[in-house]
Design an enzyme around this catalytic site. Structure first.
Site, PDB file in Angstrom:
ATOM      1  N   LYS A  35       0.853  -1.201   0.000  1.00 38.11           N
ATOM      2  CA  LYS A  35       0.000   0.000   0.000  1.00 38.11           C
ATOM      3  C   LYS A  35       0.884   1.245   0.000  1.00 38.11           C
ATOM      4  CE  LYS A  35      -0.340  -0.258   5.025  1.00 38.11           C
ATOM      5  NZ  LYS A  35      -1.197  -0.648   6.163  1.00 38.11           N
ATOM      6  N   TYR A 253      17.519  28.681   9.808  1.00 32.92           N
ATOM      7  CA  TYR A 253      16.339  29.427  10.271  1.00 32.92           C
ATOM      8  C   TYR A 253      16.195  29.336  11.795  1.00 32.92           C
ATOM      9  CZ  TYR A 253      14.711  29.812   5.458  1.00 32.92           C
ATOM     10  OH  TYR A 253      14.591  30.106   4.135  1.00 32.92           O
TER      11      TYR A 253
HETATM   12  C1  LIG Z   1      -0.471  -1.762   6.719  1.00 32.97           C
HETATM   13  C2  LIG Z   1      -1.084  -3.040   7.104  1.00 32.97           C
HETATM   14  C3  LIG Z   1      -0.296  -4.172   7.329  1.00 32.97           C
HETATM   15  C4  LIG Z   1       1.215  -4.125   7.305  1.00 32.97           C
HETATM   16  O1  LIG Z   1       1.686  -3.480   8.479  1.00 32.97           O
HETATM   17  P1  LIG Z   1       3.252  -3.446   8.817  1.00 32.97           P
HETATM   18  O2  LIG Z   1       3.312  -2.922  10.205  1.00 32.97           O
HETATM   19  O3  LIG Z   1       3.874  -2.503   7.835  1.00 32.97           O
HETATM   20  O4  LIG Z   1       3.739  -4.823   8.656  1.00 32.97           O
HETATM   21  C5  LIG Z   1      -0.934  -5.361   7.598  1.00 32.97           C
HETATM   22  N1  LIG Z   1      -2.289  -5.427   7.673  1.00 32.97           N
HETATM   23  C6  LIG Z   1      -3.072  -4.355   7.479  1.00 32.97           C
HETATM   24  C7  LIG Z   1      -4.553  -4.487   7.581  1.00 32.97           C
HETATM   25  C8  LIG Z   1      -2.502  -3.130   7.203  1.00 32.97           C
HETATM   26  O5  LIG Z   1      -3.287  -2.065   7.009  1.00 32.97           O
END
Ligand SMILES: *Cc1c(COP(=O)(O)O)cnc(C)c1O
Length: 356
Positions: A35, A253
């Protein structure tokens, strides 16, 4: 020559990380979580290095369709399911597995006109209180789904809020057991932390994300140091300016950093508009000419400054690693009050990416 900042992606590390995960969860199949554009790495750049996976999990239809167009024929899990009933046509067309977490989705699926049944991940709420049905409702929803001709394979899915803690899965696992009692169901529960640290959660499919990319689910690099997992992304730049400060002179800054004595500093082409965290404090680790040093002064949009005291040989054009194989993204993130996940995902589109 263009601006010297680049992100290089070590696809061999990605392949190896997947193998390490497979060995850690040898009884389970693996959803590679890609994702958020593969955690900022670029789905199109990296997916084929994960070709040995059993499936891909993500949540944008566009990204799922991209995988199909590139030729991926295996399973694709949509982690948040469909957002509107009319998307089911595309779930059908592209053979996507849907997560299902709300009543309206059950109804929409029941009344959709599909060519073939869609595989469903029934999402239960194991205590995180984000998405999913309450444990006591799982049984009746499961039976309801079983009776819907549009529903193909059914799997029970849950997610952990605290899997990086030694006892963080005890309560959620009790709720999952309660929900699954009497159901002969496939299960998918484990994120990265549970995949690494809680083998009793593996069941049929694990869902690792962050560890594929070689960063720690706990935010602490030491927690995965012994695992063999390697960082995939290295963010590099160069020194484009040198300043010699006198005692009392300030940098950047807000004049946050003030030199105690005479001090050489380097100006690096890299700032928050590239994805480097603006909140990074003085001393956040950085590598210059292979020597570990720290940043000084507030990070600007396009530049940041580094202390050259430990590396007097450094000059214009010296290579700088902002994070990657030597400087762990977890350490930069921890110093800046965030986690490696956020830094990866926030790599800015203006940074050129090369794959190795
Ligand atoms: C993002 C996600 C994962 C993976 O999580 P990590 O901590 O990056 O391993 C697994 N399951 C779901 C439902 C997620 O949204």
């Amino acid at each position: 020559m263009s601006r010297p900042i680049t992100a290089s992606l070590n696809l061999e590390a990605l392949r190896q990380n997947l193998q390490i995960i497979r060995r850690a969860a040898s009884g389970a199949r693996v959803w590679s979580v890609v994702k958020a554009n593969a955690y900022g790495h670029g789905l199109d750049r990296v997916w084929s290095a994960l070709g040995a996976t059993d499936g891909f999990a993500l949540l944008n239809l566009e990204e799922a369709i991209l995988l199909r167009e590139r030729g991926w024929k295996g399973p694709i899990l949509m982690l948040e399911g469909f957002f509107h009933a009319d998307e089911l046509e595309l779930f059908d067309k592209y053979r996507l597995t849907t997560s299902l977490h709300s009543n309206w989705q059950v109804k929409a699926l029941a009344s959709a006109k599909l060519h073939d049944p869609i595989d469903v991940y029934l999402k239960m709420n194991s205590g995180m209180n984000r998405l999913g049905f309450a444990p006591e409702r799982v049984h009746s929803i499961w039976q309801q789904l079983r009776a819907i001709p549009n529903v193909g394979e059914l799997t029970l899915m849950a997610h952990f809020a605290d899997a990086e803690k030694p006892d963080g899965i005890i309560e959620p696992m009790k709720r999952i057991e309660q929900a699954a009692e009497g159901l002969a169901c496939r299960r998918s529960l484990a994120n990265s932390a549970a995949t690494l640290w809680h083998p009793e959660t593996h069941f049929d499919w694990v869902r690792p994300g962050i560890i594929l990319y070689g960063a720690s689910p706990s935010g602490q690099w030491q927690d995965i140091a012994a695992s063999g997992l390697k960082p995939v992304m290295t963010l590099k730049s160069e020194i484009i300016g040198i300043q010699t400060l006198h005692a009392g002179a300030c940098v950047g800054y807000g004049s946050r950093f003030r030199a105690q004595g005479e001090q050489r500093i380097g100006i690096v082409a890299g700032g928050y508009a590239d994805g480097y965290p603006r909140h990074a404090p003085d001393g956040t680790p950085v590598l210059v000419e292979g020597v570990k040093t720290g940043i000084v002064g507030t990070v600007s949009m396009d530049m940041l400054a580094v202390d050259l005291t430990p590396c007097p040989q450094a000059g214009i054009g010296s290579p700088v690693e902002l994070w990657g194989e030597e400087i762990r993204i977890d350490d930069v993130a921890a110093a800046s009050g965030t986690v490696g996940y956020e830094l990866m995902c926030a790599l800015a589109p203006r940074v050129p990416v090369v794959t190795l």
